[in-house]
Enzyme design. Sequence first.
Site, PDB file in Angstrom:
ATOM      1  N   ASP A 117       0.846  -1.189   0.000  1.00  0.00           N
ATOM      2  CA  ASP A 117       0.000   0.000   0.000  1.00  0.00           C
ATOM      3  C   ASP A 117       0.881   1.238   0.000  1.00  0.00           C
ATOM      4  O   ASP A 117       1.879   1.287   0.716  1.00  0.00           O
ATOM      5  CB  ASP A 117      -0.921   0.035   1.222  1.00  0.00           C
ATOM      6  CG  ASP A 117      -1.926   1.168   1.102  1.00  0.00           C
ATOM      7  OD1 ASP A 117      -2.963   0.984   0.439  1.00  0.00           O
ATOM      8  OD2 ASP A 117      -1.667   2.272   1.628  1.00  0.00           O
TER       9      ASP A 117
HETATM   10  C1  LIG Z   1       2.887   8.916  -4.870  1.00  0.00           C
HETATM   11  C2  LIG Z   1       2.751   7.921  -6.001  1.00  0.00           C
HETATM   12  C3  LIG Z   1       1.825   6.888  -5.945  1.00  0.00           C
HETATM   13  N1  LIG Z   1       1.699   6.009  -6.979  1.00  0.00           N
HETATM   14  C4  LIG Z   1       0.710   4.910  -6.941  1.00  0.00           C
HETATM   15  C5  LIG Z   1       1.253   3.613  -6.362  1.00  0.00           C
HETATM   16  C6  LIG Z   1      -0.023   2.848  -6.023  1.00  0.00           C
HETATM   17  O1  LIG Z   1      -0.376   2.044  -7.148  1.00  0.00           O
HETATM   18  C7  LIG Z   1      -1.064   3.951  -5.841  1.00  0.00           C
HETATM   19  C8  LIG Z   1      -1.634   3.983  -4.455  1.00  0.00           C
HETATM   20  O2  LIG Z   1      -2.666   3.057  -4.335  1.00  0.00           O
HETATM   21  P1  LIG Z   1      -2.589   1.695  -3.534  1.00  0.00           P
HETATM   22  O3  LIG Z   1      -3.855   1.559  -2.759  1.00  0.00           O
HETATM   23  O4  LIG Z   1      -1.297   1.587  -2.780  1.00  0.00           O
HETATM   24  O5  LIG Z   1      -2.531   0.578  -4.669  1.00  0.00           O
HETATM   25  P2  LIG Z   1      -3.467   0.318  -5.929  1.00  0.00           P
HETATM   26  O6  LIG Z   1      -4.882   0.626  -5.607  1.00  0.00           O
HETATM   27  O7  LIG Z   1      -2.858   1.003  -7.122  1.00  0.00           O
HETATM   28  O8  LIG Z   1      -3.265  -1.252  -6.168  1.00  0.00           O
HETATM   29  P3  LIG Z   1      -3.492  -2.502  -5.162  1.00  0.00           P
HETATM   30  O9  LIG Z   1      -4.143  -2.032  -3.884  1.00  0.00           O
HETATM   31  O10 LIG Z   1      -4.340  -3.469  -5.931  1.00  0.00           O
HETATM   32  O11 LIG Z   1      -2.093  -3.042  -4.930  1.00  0.00           O
HETATM   33  O12 LIG Z   1      -0.396   5.193  -6.112  1.00  0.00           O
HETATM   34  C9  LIG Z   1       2.503   6.121  -8.105  1.00  0.00           C
HETATM   35  O13 LIG Z   1       2.390   5.307  -9.042  1.00  0.00           O
HETATM   36  N2  LIG Z   1       3.423   7.139  -8.173  1.00  0.00           N
HETATM   37  C10 LIG Z   1       3.599   8.046  -7.173  1.00  0.00           C
HETATM   38  O14 LIG Z   1       4.457   8.940  -7.292  1.00  0.00           O
END
Ligand SMILES: Cc1cn([C@H]2C[C@H](O)[C@@H](COP(=O)(O)OP(=O)(O)OP(=O)(O)O)O2)c(=O)[nH]c1=O
Length: 192
Positions: free
Chosen positions: A68
Site C-alpha cells: 500500500d
Molecule cells: C505517490 C505515487 C503513488 N503512486 C501509486 C502507487 C499505487 O499504485 C497507488 C496507491 O494506491 P494503492 O492503494 O497503494 O494501490 P493500488 O490501488 O494502485 O493497487 P493494489 O491495492 O491493488 O495493490 O499510487 C505512483 O504510481 N506514483 C507516485 O508517485
Amino acid sequence: MRLILGSASPRRKELLAQIGVVPDGTRPADIDETPEKGELPRPYCARMATEKARAVNAAEDELVLCADTTVALGRRILGKPADAGEAAQFLLALSGRRHKVITAVALRLGDRLWERDVVTAVKLKRLSDDEISAYLRSGEWQGKAGGYGIQGMAGAFVPWINGSFSAVVGLPLAETAALLTGAGYPLYGGQR
Ligand SMILES: Cc1cn([C@H]2C[C@H](O)[C@@H](COP(=O)(O)OP(=O)(O)OP(=O)(O)O)O2)c(=O)[nH]c1=O
C-alpha cells in the site's frame, strides 16, 4: 513455492519484474480503504498492506505479496483522489511543500505474516495554476495516492526526494527483496 501478487497495480508488477520476480498469479485484494478516525498515516498504510495480504485467497504453499502506498501531509492521509476536483485539492495542498510517501509491503504464507514500511520524503515545487490544469488534463493523477505519479509528468514537479524512488512508485525494491528472501522465496534464479 508459488508467489501470488495481491495487487491490481501494473506498477507493482513491473517493479517486481525489474528484479527478476515474476509472480505465478495475480489476485487483487478488495478491501475497505477508509482510515479509522484519528488514524495516523504510517500505521494506516501498514494496516492496509496487511489487510490486503489477509484478504487474498491463497493455498498454504502460496506466498502472497501485497503493498500500500499512502501520501502523508503531516498527520493528513491523502489516498487516491476520487475525481479531478479532489486531485486538484491534493495538488494545491502539496504545492511548494515537503511531504512523506509511505509504502508498506506485506507478505503472507498461511498464518505467517511479514510487514515492512518505508518512508520517503518528497518535495513538490510550488505549482502554478497552468501546471495544475495541465496535470489534471493528463489524467495521470488517476489511481495514484496524493494525486500524482513521480514516474510520469509529475517528475517535473519534484526537485528532490530523500528515500526510495521505487517505494514512491509503489514497491520498495530493496525491502521487498529482503522480505521475499526471509520468507523462503529465493531470488536470482535460486531453487524454488
Ligand atoms: C505517490 C505515487 C503513488 N503512486 C501509486 C502507487 C499505487 O499504485 C497507488 C496507491 O494506491 P494503492 O492503494 O497503494 O494501490 P493500488 O490501488 O494502485 O493497487 P493494489 O491495492 O491493488 O495493490 O499510487 C505512483 O504510481 N506514483 C507516485 O508517485
